[in-house]
Write a protein that holds these residues in place. Structure first.
Motif, PDB file in Angstrom:
ATOM      1  N   LYS A 126      -4.316  -9.425   4.250  1.00 13.59           N
ATOM      2  CA  LYS A 126      -4.758  -8.449   3.241  1.00 13.59           C
ATOM      3  C   LYS A 126      -4.849  -7.056   3.856  1.00 13.59           C
ATOM      4  N   LEU A 127      -5.352  -6.991   5.085  1.00 15.35           N
ATOM      5  CA  LEU A 127      -5.489  -5.690   5.750  1.00 15.35           C
ATOM      6  C   LEU A 127      -4.121  -5.085   6.075  1.00 15.35           C
ATOM      7  N   LEU A 128      -3.174  -5.938   6.430  1.00 14.42           N
ATOM      8  CA  LEU A 128      -1.807  -5.444   6.685  1.00 14.42           C
ATOM      9  C   LEU A 128      -1.240  -4.838   5.398  1.00 14.42           C
ATOM     10  N   LEU A 129      -1.501  -5.502   4.287  1.00 17.03           N
ATOM     11  CA  LEU A 129      -0.996  -4.984   3.007  1.00 17.03           C
ATOM     12  C   LEU A 129      -1.660  -3.653   2.649  1.00 17.03           C
ATOM     13  N   LYS A 130      -2.927  -3.503   3.045  1.00 18.60           N
ATOM     14  CA  LYS A 130      -3.617  -2.219   2.824  1.00 18.60           C
ATOM     15  C   LYS A 130      -2.943  -1.127   3.635  1.00 18.60           C
ATOM     16  N   ALA A 131      -2.614  -1.447   4.891  1.00 13.16           N
ATOM     17  CA  ALA A 131      -1.949  -0.469   5.764  1.00 13.16           C
ATOM     18  C   ALA A 131      -0.578  -0.118   5.210  1.00 13.16           C
ATOM     19  N   LYS A 132       0.079  -1.102   4.615  1.00 16.09           N
ATOM     20  CA  LYS A 132       1.397  -0.863   4.020  1.00 16.09           C
ATOM     21  C   LYS A 132       1.255   0.077   2.812  1.00 16.09           C
ATOM     22  N   GLU A 133       0.216  -0.170   2.032  1.00 17.42           N
ATOM     23  CA  GLU A 133      -0.039   0.655   0.851  1.00 17.42           C
ATOM     24  C   GLU A 133      -0.287   2.109   1.257  1.00 17.42           C
ATOM     25  N   LYS A 134      -1.051   2.289   2.332  1.00 17.55           N
ATOM     26  CA  LYS A 134      -1.400   3.637   2.789  1.00 17.55           C
ATOM     27  C   LYS A 134      -0.229   4.373   3.408  1.00 17.55           C
ATOM     28  N   THR A 135       0.600   3.654   4.182  1.00 18.11           N
ATOM     29  CA  THR A 135       1.639   4.332   4.960  1.00 18.11           C
ATOM     30  C   THR A 135       3.050   4.132   4.410  1.00 18.11           C
ATOM     31  N   GLY A 136       3.228   3.110   3.592  1.00 23.71           N
ATOM     32  CA  GLY A 136       4.568   2.783   3.098  1.00 23.71           C
ATOM     33  C   GLY A 136       5.378   1.981   4.110  1.00 23.71           C
TER      34      GLY A 136
END
Ligand code: PEP
Ligand code: MN
Length: 339
Positions: A148-158
């Motif tokens: 879930k945290l990786l997906l958050k980082a993906k959302e923030k940075t693309g």
């Protein structure tokens, strides 16, 4: 494949063998000499078990001419395969750097590192959520929470995310993961590889600690035989008698694999050496040897990392490394990293 038969082989033994091979779609060509009889196998011999033939009492020797892998073989697919991940291409002249911590530790940690490596030219974020640790008492990763945290980082940075799967039963959790990593310890987990053959997502397949290049390509074949052709191979060091480094980086695996296969090959200098200061020279060497990319462990506080701190480089060291890589990439015919 060529079979040399023993001198006293009976005609009925040869006939039975030819009939059996024919039933598998393999044609034969028999050549009877004064002292030796040779049976040439023509067609797709990937279905033939070499050891089984060698075990027949009237077979003197077996020589494989064609590699046992088909889908991964450059002979049947001369052009380089280019794998596309979130708009960036890897293979066929395109070089990508995957960077991030060994394991996801907190939202702040993964998001901060993601921003930093992106600024320095990384086009994918790595981070382990499920960690294969030698000791059951060591940090096992944040598991589903880590994803879930990786997906958050993906959302923030693309940045697309690359993370390791350890069991096929976890696949539903990996729905939004961009590249699924198969770690060195699972390279020959054939049931897992078969499952990954059924999905349509790039797979990063790491070479096992004590596996040959042919075994790595046969594992890629497992995934590709299921219809998933997006496989990225990774040389991450193998176990040798040398103990100074964590593993021994087999740089020659790059040109060897390039000759044998059309699949992109990347290098992991972090697990290969286990020593942060060795990451720079080995990354540059990998690029010079023709790798299509790198996967590098980057941590904002290596001494306090929950896993693999000694081999993790800082975001600053990572930023100077990508600049240096850009001096080498054009020389070996690769596109530069966008900085
Ligand atoms: C990793 O990438 O964190 C990892 C565990 O790598 P390997 O499977 O190559 O040891
Ligand atoms: Mn690691």
């Amino acid at each position: 494949m060529i079979l040399v038969l023993k001198e006293n082989t009976q005609q009925n033994q040869i006939d039975n063998l030819i009939t059996w091979l024919k039933s598998m779609g393999v044609e034969t060509h028999l050549s009877v000499g004064k002292y030796q009889t040779i049976l040439g196998l023509v067609g797709d011999t990937s279905v033939v078990d070499e050891d089984l033939l060698q075990g027949l009492e009237f077979v003197e020797s077996v020589k494989r001419i064609q590699e046992p892998f088909k889908n991964a073989n450059r002979k049947f697919h001369p052009d380089d395969t280019i794998v596309e991940v979130g708009g960036s291409r890897i293979g066929g002249g395109y070089f990508q750097v995957i960077a991030g911590p060994c394991s996801v530790e907190s939202e702040e940690q993964i998001c901060t590192i993601a921003e930093e490596v992106k600024k320095a030219g990384a086009t994918m974020l790595r981070g382990g959520a499920f960690k294969p640790r030698t000791s059951p008492y060591a940090f096992q990763g944040m598991r589903a929470e880590g994803l879930k945290l990786l997906l958050k980082a993906k959302e923030k940075t693309g940045l697309p995310i690359v993370t390791e799967i350890m069991d096929a039963s976890h696949l539903p959790l990996f729905e939004d993961v961009d590249v699924i990593q198969v770690g060195a310890r699972n390279m020959q987990n054939f049931e897992l590889l078969k499952e990954l053959g059924h999905i349509r997502k790039p797979i990063l397949l790491k070479r096992g600690l004590a596996n040959t290049i042919q075994e790595l390509l046969m594992s890629a074949e497992y995934i590709m035989a299921g219809g998933n052709e997006q496989v990225i191979l990774c040389e991450r060091g193998i176990r040798t008698f040398e103990t100074y480094t964590r593993n021994t980086l087999d740089l020659s695996a790059i040109p060897v694999i390039k000759e044998l296969s059309h699949l992109p090959v990347i290098v992991d200098p972090s697990h290969a050496t286990g020593i942060a200061r060795m990451v720079r020279p080995m990354s540059l060497a990998a690029a010079a040897a023709g790798a299509d990319g790198l996967i590098i462990e980057v941590h904002n506080d290596p001494p306090h990392a929950k896993c693999d701190g000694p081999q993790s480089i800082t975001p600053d060291a990572f930023a100077s490394l990508t600049k240096e890589l850009n001096q080498i990439l054009p020389v070996v015919g690769k596109k530069e990293i966008a900085l």
